[in-house]
Design a protein around this motif. Structure first.
Motif, PDB file in Angstrom:
ATOM      1  N   ILE A   1       0.297   6.203  -2.232  1.00 32.06           N
ATOM      2  CA  ILE A   1       1.120   5.837  -1.077  1.00 32.06           C
ATOM      3  C   ILE A   1       2.554   6.340  -1.248  1.00 32.06           C
ATOM      4  N   SER A   2       2.963   6.559  -2.496  1.00 33.03           N
ATOM      5  CA  SER A   2       4.326   7.040  -2.744  1.00 33.03           C
ATOM      6  C   SER A   2       4.532   8.464  -2.238  1.00 33.03           C
ATOM      7  N   PHE A   3       3.435   9.197  -1.978  1.00 33.88           N
ATOM      8  CA  PHE A   3       3.554  10.568  -1.477  1.00 33.88           C
ATOM      9  C   PHE A   3       3.811  10.633   0.033  1.00 33.88           C
ATOM     10  N   LEU A   4       3.541   9.556   0.749  1.00 35.34           N
ATOM     11  CA  LEU A   4       3.666   9.558   2.209  1.00 35.34           C
ATOM     12  C   LEU A   4       5.125   9.495   2.648  1.00 35.34           C
ATOM     13  N   ASP A   5       5.401   9.993   3.866  1.00 35.84           N
ATOM     14  CA  ASP A   5       6.757   9.894   4.382  1.00 35.84           C
ATOM     15  C   ASP A   5       7.036   8.434   4.766  1.00 35.84           C
ATOM     16  N   PRO A   6       8.308   8.063   4.996  1.00 34.20           N
ATOM     17  CA  PRO A   6       8.667   6.651   5.168  1.00 34.20           C
ATOM     18  C   PRO A   6       7.882   5.899   6.239  1.00 34.20           C
ATOM     19  N   ILE A   7       7.655   6.526   7.398  1.00 32.62           N
ATOM     20  CA  ILE A   7       6.938   5.819   8.473  1.00 32.62           C
ATOM     21  C   ILE A   7       5.497   5.533   8.070  1.00 32.62           C
TER      22      ILE A   7
ATOM     23  N   LYS B   1      15.572  -8.883   8.551  1.00 28.46           N
ATOM     24  CA  LYS B   1      14.338  -9.502   8.083  1.00 28.46           C
ATOM     25  C   LYS B   1      13.244  -8.465   7.857  1.00 28.46           C
ATOM     26  N   VAL B   2      13.088  -7.535   8.816  1.00 26.85           N
ATOM     27  CA  VAL B   2      12.033  -6.523   8.691  1.00 26.85           C
ATOM     28  C   VAL B   2      12.297  -5.613   7.491  1.00 26.85           C
ATOM     29  N   ALA B   3      13.576  -5.234   7.294  1.00 24.51           N
ATOM     30  CA  ALA B   3      13.920  -4.370   6.160  1.00 24.51           C
ATOM     31  C   ALA B   3      13.632  -5.094   4.842  1.00 24.51           C
ATOM     32  N   ASN B   4      13.939  -6.383   4.820  1.00 23.01           N
ATOM     33  CA  ASN B   4      13.680  -7.173   3.620  1.00 23.01           C
ATOM     34  C   ASN B   4      12.171  -7.301   3.361  1.00 23.01           C
ATOM     35  N   LEU B   5      11.416  -7.509   4.457  1.00 18.80           N
ATOM     36  CA  LEU B   5       9.961  -7.600   4.330  1.00 18.80           C
ATOM     37  C   LEU B   5       9.372  -6.278   3.849  1.00 18.80           C
ATOM     38  N   GLN B   6       9.948  -5.175   4.333  1.00 16.67           N
ATOM     39  CA  GLN B   6       9.488  -3.858   3.899  1.00 16.67           C
ATOM     40  C   GLN B   6       9.667  -3.700   2.388  1.00 16.67           C
ATOM     41  N   LYS B   7      10.818  -4.126   1.894  1.00 26.20           N
ATOM     42  CA  LYS B   7      11.084  -4.054   0.452  1.00 26.20           C
ATOM     43  C   LYS B   7      10.097  -4.937  -0.316  1.00 26.20           C
ATOM     44  N   GLU B   8       9.857  -6.135   0.204  1.00 25.46           N
ATOM     45  CA  GLU B   8       8.933  -7.065  -0.451  1.00 25.46           C
ATOM     46  C   GLU B   8       7.490  -6.558  -0.389  1.00 25.46           C
ATOM     47  N   SER B   9       7.157  -5.866   0.703  1.00 25.04           N
ATOM     48  CA  SER B   9       5.783  -5.352   0.830  1.00 25.04           C
ATOM     49  C   SER B   9       5.517  -4.270  -0.214  1.00 25.04           C
ATOM     50  N   LEU B  10       6.516  -3.425  -0.494  1.00 27.26           N
ATOM     51  CA  LEU B  10       6.343  -2.393  -1.525  1.00 27.26           C
ATOM     52  C   LEU B  10       6.181  -3.027  -2.905  1.00 27.26           C
ATOM     53  N   ALA B  11       6.939  -4.105  -3.146  1.00 31.33           N
ATOM     54  CA  ALA B  11       6.806  -4.818  -4.418  1.00 31.33           C
ATOM     55  C   ALA B  11       5.419  -5.443  -4.532  1.00 31.33           C
ATOM     56  N   MET B  12       4.908  -5.981  -3.415  1.00 29.77           N
ATOM     57  CA  MET B  12       3.587  -6.587  -3.407  1.00 29.77           C
ATOM     58  C   MET B  12       2.505  -5.525  -3.617  1.00 29.77           C
ATOM     59  N   LEU B  13       2.713  -4.353  -3.023  1.00 28.57           N
ATOM     60  CA  LEU B  13       1.768  -3.250  -3.218  1.00 28.57           C
ATOM     61  C   LEU B  13       1.650  -2.894  -4.697  1.00 28.57           C
ATOM     62  N   LYS B  14       2.795  -2.780  -5.343  1.00 33.54           N
ATOM     63  CA  LYS B  14       2.812  -2.418  -6.759  1.00 33.54           C
ATOM     64  C   LYS B  14       2.143  -3.504  -7.593  1.00 33.54           C
ATOM     65  N   GLN B  15       2.355  -4.756  -7.188  1.00 32.59           N
ATOM     66  CA  GLN B  15       1.795  -5.894  -7.919  1.00 32.59           C
ATOM     67  C   GLN B  15       0.274  -5.994  -7.753  1.00 32.59           C
ATOM     68  N   THR B  16      -0.214  -5.723  -6.536  1.00 26.91           N
ATOM     69  CA  THR B  16      -1.640  -5.918  -6.262  1.00 26.91           C
ATOM     70  C   THR B  16      -2.489  -4.706  -6.620  1.00 26.91           C
ATOM     71  N   SER B  17      -1.915  -3.507  -6.561  1.00 22.14           N
ATOM     72  CA  SER B  17      -2.699  -2.314  -6.895  1.00 22.14           C
ATOM     73  C   SER B  17      -1.795  -1.166  -7.321  1.00 22.14           C
ATOM     74  N   ARG B  18      -1.602  -1.061  -8.622  1.00 22.06           N
ATOM     75  CA  ARG B  18      -0.781   0.045  -9.131  1.00 22.06           C
ATOM     76  C   ARG B  18      -1.444   1.385  -8.824  1.00 22.06           C
ATOM     77  N   THR B  19      -2.799   1.408  -8.799  1.00 26.53           N
ATOM     78  CA  THR B  19      -3.520   2.650  -8.515  1.00 26.53           C
ATOM     79  C   THR B  19      -3.264   3.107  -7.087  1.00 26.53           C
ATOM     80  N   PHE B  20      -3.264   2.170  -6.120  1.00 24.13           N
ATOM     81  CA  PHE B  20      -3.011   2.536  -4.732  1.00 24.13           C
ATOM     82  C   PHE B  20      -1.539   2.879  -4.515  1.00 24.13           C
ATOM     83  N   PHE B  21      -0.658   2.262  -5.289  1.00 25.43           N
ATOM     84  CA  PHE B  21       0.772   2.508  -5.143  1.00 25.43           C
ATOM     85  C   PHE B  21       1.115   3.966  -5.424  1.00 25.43           C
ATOM     86  N   ILE B  22       0.335   4.593  -6.300  1.00 22.91           N
ATOM     87  CA  ILE B  22       0.606   6.005  -6.642  1.00 22.91           C
ATOM     88  C   ILE B  22       0.439   6.920  -5.430  1.00 22.91           C
TER      89      ILE B  22
END
Length: 276
Positions: free
Chosen positions: A26-32, A3-24
């Protein structure tokens, strides 16, 4: 997939959907950190959507924000939260309706800090909703921008310290958040004015707001100088460079930068980092 892994995947999709500018950045950060900062952003975006909602009455916004503040401070129960927002399901976006999911994505060992910061923000937003966002003085402007942005800078500094011991100056962290927010205020100046909000202190001109933005961006420039972790540094430098460029564009009469200009700035930062 858990469930947590699935939520993590969905959260990244939501990030991209809500703010493409912020998604850029955040993509530089390490996984944690990507998981942690992503969770924090979505939690704060969830309440921001309530504060900014064009149709909900002020008393409903304030009540929701204060109730959410209490839940974040005590126990974020998914069922209780669902009952709270259910009457407004036709108004609130998915990022707000799913707040408990974004809380669950956050690593348990730092979750308390993210919840605390989001709770303080919710309380501050409720206060300013009740004030109808009427800003009379520089102190009022500083107070509002602290709750909606300076607080983000402080929380990010707490996350950097937790992650690898990176130490940053709290005052400069607030300036980092405020500077980005001030640029957004100038970018949305006409749109906000149409809905009866200006965020401009009594007696100030638009030029004074530009000065306020430049003053805080100068503190943001100082803030990033102390960061040695290259991934965290890139995360901070991208929105800061975009803010500086947006301010220049606004000053010259342009409404915003093009997507191509944004991508060019990001590529330039990547190249500078590669050569350093």
């Amino acid at each position: 997939m858990s469930k947590v892994a699935n939520l993590q995947k969905e959260s990244l999709a939501m990030l991209k959907q809500t703010s493409r500018t912020f998604f850029i950045p955040i993509s530089f950060l390490d996984p944690i950190l990507k998981k942690t900062v992503g969770s924090a952003y979505l939690c704060m975006r969830a309440i921001d959507e309530i504060e900014d909602h064009p149709e909900l009455p002020a008393e409903v916004k304030a009540s929701l924000l204060r109730s959410i503040q209490h839940m974040l401070e005590t126990n974020m129960d998914e069922t209780e939260y669902a009952a709270l927002v259910a009457p407004y399901a036709d108004y609130l976006p998915s990022v707000t309706m799913r707040l408990p999911d974004w809380v669950e994505v956050c690593p348990p060992e730092i979750r308390g800090k993210v919840l605390e910061s989001t709770a303080i923000m919710a309380g501050g937003m409720a206060k300013w909703v009740e004030k109808d966002w009427v800003i009379h003085t520089r102190e009022d402007l500083d107070d509002y921008t602290y709750y909606v942005a300076g607080l983000v800078g402080v929380m990010l500094s707490d996350l950097w310290r937790w992650h690898d011991g990176t130490e940053t100056d709290t005052k400069l962290a607030i300036g980092f958040g405020r500077g980005l927010q001030a640029v957004n205020m100038l970018r949305n100046y006409d749109e906000d004015y149409e809905r009866g909000v200006t965020f401009v202190p009594d007696g100030w001109t638009r030029d004074d707001m530009f000065s306020y933005a430049r003053e805080n961006l100068a503190e943001a420039d100082q803030y990033v100088k102390s960061i040695k972790n290259k991934r965290i540094l890139m995360f901070c430098k991208v929105p800061l460079a975009l803010a500086h460029s947006t301010l220049k564009a606004l000053k010259s009469g342009k409404e915003k930068m093009s997507r191509q200009e944004v991508e060019g700035i990001v590529e330039q930062l990547k190249e500078e980092e590669r050569l350093s």
